[in-house]
Scaffold this motif. Sequence first.
Motif, PDB file in Angstrom:
ATOM      1  N   SER A   1      86.801  64.888 110.675  1.00 21.93           N
ATOM      2  CA  SER A   1      87.348  64.057 111.755  1.00 21.93           C
ATOM      3  C   SER A   1      87.857  62.712 111.252  1.00 21.93           C
ATOM      4  O   SER A   1      88.737  62.107 111.872  1.00 21.93           O
ATOM      5  CB  SER A   1      86.295  63.834 112.842  1.00 21.93           C
ATOM      6  N   HIS A   2      87.331  62.231 110.108  1.00 21.66           N
ATOM      7  CA  HIS A   2      87.798  60.967 109.551  1.00 21.66           C
ATOM      8  C   HIS A   2      89.296  61.010 109.273  1.00 21.66           C
ATOM      9  O   HIS A   2      89.987  59.994 109.387  1.00 21.66           O
ATOM     10  CB  HIS A   2      87.027  60.659 108.264  1.00 21.66           C
ATOM     11  N   TYR A   3      89.799  62.202 108.909  1.00 20.67           N
ATOM     12  CA  TYR A   3      91.224  62.352 108.628  1.00 20.67           C
ATOM     13  C   TYR A   3      92.004  62.780 109.861  1.00 20.67           C
ATOM     14  O   TYR A   3      93.102  62.274 110.125  1.00 20.67           O
ATOM     15  CB  TYR A   3      91.429  63.367 107.494  1.00 20.67           C
ATOM     16  N   THR A   4      91.464  63.732 110.635  1.00 25.30           N
ATOM     17  CA  THR A   4      92.216  64.215 111.799  1.00 25.30           C
ATOM     18  C   THR A   4      92.340  63.155 112.885  1.00 25.30           C
ATOM     19  O   THR A   4      93.276  63.192 113.687  1.00 25.30           O
ATOM     20  CB  THR A   4      91.547  65.477 112.389  1.00 25.30           C
ATOM     21  N   ASP A   5      91.428  62.191 112.919  1.00 23.73           N
ATOM     22  CA  ASP A   5      91.543  61.107 113.895  1.00 23.73           C
ATOM     23  C   ASP A   5      92.720  60.188 113.595  1.00 23.73           C
ATOM     24  O   ASP A   5      93.147  59.433 114.469  1.00 23.73           O
ATOM     25  CB  ASP A   5      90.247  60.280 113.929  1.00 23.73           C
ATOM     26  N   ARG A   6      93.223  60.235 112.371  1.00 23.02           N
ATOM     27  CA  ARG A   6      94.357  59.391 112.006  1.00 23.02           C
ATOM     28  C   ARG A   6      95.704  60.018 112.362  1.00 23.02           C
ATOM     29  O   ARG A   6      96.735  59.372 112.216  1.00 23.02           O
ATOM     30  CB  ARG A   6      94.314  59.094 110.495  1.00 23.02           C
ATOM     31  N   VAL A   7      95.708  61.298 112.753  1.00 23.39           N
ATOM     32  CA  VAL A   7      96.936  61.948 113.210  1.00 23.39           C
ATOM     33  C   VAL A   7      96.782  62.272 114.694  1.00 23.39           C
ATOM     34  O   VAL A   7      95.751  62.010 115.296  1.00 23.39           O
ATOM     35  CB  VAL A   7      97.243  63.228 112.401  1.00 23.39           C
ATOM     36  N   LEU A   8      97.802  62.855 115.286  1.00 22.79           N
ATOM     37  CA  LEU A   8      97.766  63.187 116.702  1.00 22.79           C
ATOM     38  C   LEU A   8      96.724  64.268 116.982  1.00 22.79           C
ATOM     39  O   LEU A   8      96.400  65.070 116.098  1.00 22.79           O
ATOM     40  CB  LEU A   8      99.149  63.669 117.153  1.00 22.79           C
TER      41      LEU A   8
END
Length: 443
Positions: A335-342
């Motif tokens: 989630s640390h990475y997916t929260d930075r995209v849509l």
Amino acid sequence: MKSGHQALFAILAQRSWQAISGAVTVVMITTFLDVHEQGWYFGLLSLAALYTIFDMGLSLVLVQTAAHEFIGLSWLKNGHIHGPRARRFEALAAWAVRHYAWLALAFGLIVTPFGFWFFSAAPSKGPTWQMPWVILTAINAASLVLLPFLSLVEGSGGIREVYLVRLLQTVAGALLCWIALAGGLGLGAVVMPASAGIVIQGIWLWQRKSRLVRSVLATQIGPTNWRREIWPHQWQIAVSWLSGYMLTQLYIPLLFAVQGAAVAGQMGLSLTLSNMLGLLALSWITRHVPDMANAVAGGDWDRFRIQCRRDLILSCLAFLGGAAVLCIVHKLAPSHYTDRVLPFWTFAGLLLSGFLNHIQTSLATQLRSFRREPLVWILLAGSTLTAAAAAWGAVHYSSGGVVAAMLSVQLLLSTPASILLYRRCIGRWRQGLTTSLPVPGRN
């Protein structure tokens, strides 16, 4: 055939590196920049991308024009051009470079102060952005002056050479960007790719095309008639590029202004992934741009038709395969990475919109072999409607509203209308091509 494979390899190598380095850059940004700095990073890049509008499509027109003008010519050592029409080609190059010099000056004088006004009115104060913005616009202005050399060499058939230069540019730019991010330079990293690009291109010109540079500086602007030979095609591509900016870059500063840096950063990262996927898939079309122009000039319909059909199928399959991979990664990544995209479904909708836009771009690229731009009004209408709907959606539904606007206009208007007009134009122009009628813009 061998040269075609070499060109494809060079294009795929450059754009594969763009995709791979883009993924690494995403990780670096999410690691070394906070969510607000990420928004400022992509905000600066999206506004600096206005240089594509100042280009006004001329770089693409030069590729097509050079392909027609270089027939019967050849490159010798250090960029010397050999053949009966060498002076005409050199005059075209001299005109192009001087024209771009004026465009670069206009870009610097207009976009730099506009950026200060826009970012100073941001809803929240960000990191120190003034110096990175000045440096970024200055380097982009300088890049405009060098841009026509790549277009002319690419149009002359030197696709492999041009994309190897671009590969070196993207490799050096990515490495410097990563070093800057890891070194704590923050927004200073935004200027690294453009800085590396201009240095690499300068070295290439000095080492490989010094004779062409000297001839450009010494040659008087001669037989090139901009109003008759360039502008009838350029203005249509200029409108297409304006439409392209609205479809790929406008939404970041729009969300930046109404929703803040965090949401703009999510859109920026997501659009980066979608746009890079589109560039990679377009490689199958780009490799044959000079060949398609030569086929049209020579009246070879079968060669043109086979290349168009095969390359369009391969490019669409490449985009869809890449989109599937990105969706899987989105589901499985921390989630640390997916929260930075849509969010996932918004991201999937953005990729679908990007795929439909890729089909339009591919069809328009093929039709440019005729030195015409029949899809221009569809692109303009679609991008204008999308921008208006996205502005409303951004205010009321944030990034989800923007993507819904993009996808709706693509599905209901832009893509079906483009396919219908493409088939109509090809059917109408086929007879002229097979009977070797003059191509628009040539004597």
